[in-house]
Design an enzyme around this catalytic site. Structure first.
Site, PDB file in Angstrom:
ATOM      1  N   GLY A 121      19.205  58.909  60.664  1.00  0.00           N
ATOM      2  CA  GLY A 121      17.980  59.570  61.128  1.00  0.00           C
ATOM      3  C   GLY A 121      18.177  59.957  62.580  1.00  0.00           C
ATOM      4  O   GLY A 121      19.318  60.113  63.046  1.00  0.00           O
ATOM      5  N   LYS A 174       8.724  44.019  71.739  1.00  0.00           N
ATOM      6  CA  LYS A 174       8.783  45.325  71.051  1.00  0.00           C
ATOM      7  C   LYS A 174       7.786  45.357  69.900  1.00  0.00           C
ATOM      8  O   LYS A 174       7.134  46.376  69.648  1.00  0.00           O
ATOM      9  CB  LYS A 174      10.212  45.571  70.527  1.00  0.00           C
ATOM     10  N   SER A 183       4.387  58.891  67.151  1.00  0.00           N
ATOM     11  CA  SER A 183       5.024  57.635  66.735  1.00  0.00           C
ATOM     12  C   SER A 183       5.594  57.779  65.328  1.00  0.00           C
ATOM     13  O   SER A 183       5.173  58.640  64.556  1.00  0.00           O
ATOM     14  CB  SER A 183       4.020  56.476  66.778  1.00  0.00           C
ATOM     15  N   GLY A 212      19.800  56.836  64.666  1.00  0.00           N
ATOM     16  CA  GLY A 212      21.153  56.565  64.172  1.00  0.00           C
ATOM     17  C   GLY A 212      22.102  57.702  64.516  1.00  0.00           C
ATOM     18  O   GLY A 212      23.241  57.464  64.937  1.00  0.00           O
ATOM     19  N   ASN A 269       1.770  52.101  66.880  1.00  0.00           N
ATOM     20  CA  ASN A 269       2.069  52.817  65.632  1.00  0.00           C
ATOM     21  C   ASN A 269       0.847  53.026  64.729  1.00  0.00           C
ATOM     22  O   ASN A 269       0.544  54.172  64.361  1.00  0.00           O
ATOM     23  CB  ASN A 269       3.228  52.141  64.905  1.00  0.00           C
TER      24      ASN A 269
HETATM   25  O1  KPL Z   1       9.183  52.778  68.391  1.00  0.00           O
HETATM   26  C1  KPL Z   1       8.293  53.623  68.429  1.00  0.00           C
HETATM   27  C2  KPL Z   1       7.927  54.257  67.151  1.00  0.00           C
HETATM   28  O2  KPL Z   1       7.326  55.324  67.142  1.00  0.00           O
HETATM   29  O3  KPL Z   1       8.261  53.670  66.110  1.00  0.00           O
HETATM   30  C3  KPL Z   1       7.566  53.909  69.713  1.00  0.00           C
HETATM   31  C4  KPL Z   1       8.165  53.060  70.816  1.00  0.00           C
HETATM   32  C5  KPL Z   1       6.113  53.593  69.549  1.00  0.00           C
HETATM   33  C6  KPL Z   1       7.743  55.320  70.207  1.00  0.00           C
HETATM   34  O4  KPL Z   1       7.011  56.265  69.509  1.00  0.00           O
END
Ligand code: KPL
Length: 293
Positions: free
Chosen positions: A9, A176, A245, A12, A184
């Site tokens: 993706g 994270k 996101s 990656g 998200n």
């Molecule tokens: O990791 C992300 C995602 O969209 O999955 C963030 C950090 C929120 C960036 O959009």
């Protein structure tokens, strides 16, 4: 070093493209992207610009020294089974959510945890745009020193990638998780870019979700302060203000989301003390059930 990227993706492909400046890289993913890379190479655009020619396949090759797993969290068990066929010397998850490392370790030796803050977008098959230089952090999933993580970090650094070995990965993964649990689902439900979370009332919802994650982390023995979780969320909202996101993209496209590994994982580990994460998970799952209508 023979580096395998399982999941071509946006992230990656970017990591694979950057690694290919120094190593022999195989990208494993799906057509039409893989077919385009096989035909004309991978064009890396944006902050860094070059074209590289990694091997591109839809199945795993015979061997690999280091594998990066960049598929969605719900595909991690299948990734572990596929990678078992080429038994990489070490495998590192660069994914959203909790539980990916345990799932990979059920099939593979020497699994590392990782986070990546490089920005990536895949505008078209055969192309990947680097939207921001960040950092890759790798380490043992349970924390502590890891010789394998040192070797993997050296391999990334020799390809010009900003990489560090972190012996405190559990805290980094929970931080994270707090960011993803806040950003998200709220952006996906409201149909907005990440930057919209700078203002109330969405900011309130996202930051309360992040605070709940910090409280669950503390119960699990990880010292993540609520203020640190909210500060991490706010800094990612600012740094990725114009991003959609991954969950907002999935809901927009009517495809499966990573809700189980993000807010769902918080609820599963929390014993019922996380009403915001529980509500966000229920609302996203309701959206997923409604896709067919
Ligand atoms: O990791 C992300 C995602 O969209 O999955 C963030 C950090 C929120 C960036 O959009």
């Amino acid at each position: 070093m023979e580096i395998l990227i399982f999941g071509a993706g946006s992230l990656g492909s970017l990591v694979g493209g950057l690694c290919a400046r120094e190593h022999s890289v195989t990208l494993v993913g799906r057509d039409p992207h893989i077919a385009a890379v096989r035909e004309s190479g991978l064009a890396v655009e944006g902050v860094v610009e070059f074209t590289t020619h990694p091997e591109a396949r839809t199945t795993v090759p015979e061997r690999a020294d280091l594998a990066f797993v960049t598929v969605k969290s719900f595909d991690t068990p299948a990734a572990g089974r596929a990678l078992a066929d080429c038994s990489p010397s070490m495998t590192c998850s660069l994914q959203n959510g909790l539980g990916n490392e345990e799932s990979l370790a059920a099939q593979l030796d020497t699994v590392l945890a990782g986070t990546c803050t490089y920005g990536a977008r895949r505008p078209a098959p055969g192309r990947v745009e680097c939207t921001g230089i960040g950092e890759i952090a790798l380490g043992a999933p349970d924390g502590g020193p890891s010789a394998a993580a040192e070797r993997a970090v050296e391999a990334l650094q020799s390809a010009g990638i900003d990489a560090v070995h972190d012996d405190g990965m559990p805290k980094r993964l929970w931080r994270k998780l707090a960011v993803n649990a806040g950003i998200n689902p709220t952006t996906a439900l409201a149909g907005v870019e990440n930057g919209a979370l700078a203002d109330d009332p969405l900011h309130d919802v996202a930051s309360e979700a992040a605070r709940e994650v910090a409280r669950v982390a503390q119960v699990q023995g990880v010292e993540l302060a609520e203020s640190e979780a909210v500060a991490a969320l706010e800094s990612v909202v600012e740094a990725t203000a114009r991003n959609t996101s991954s969950m907002a993209q999935d809901v927009g496209a009517g495809t499966k989301t990573e809700i189980d590994a993000i807010n769902g994982a918080v609820v599963d580990r929390a014993d019922g003390r996380v009403p915001v994460n529980r509500t966000l998970a229920a609302l996203i799952r309701a959206r997923e059930r409604g896709y067919a209508d």
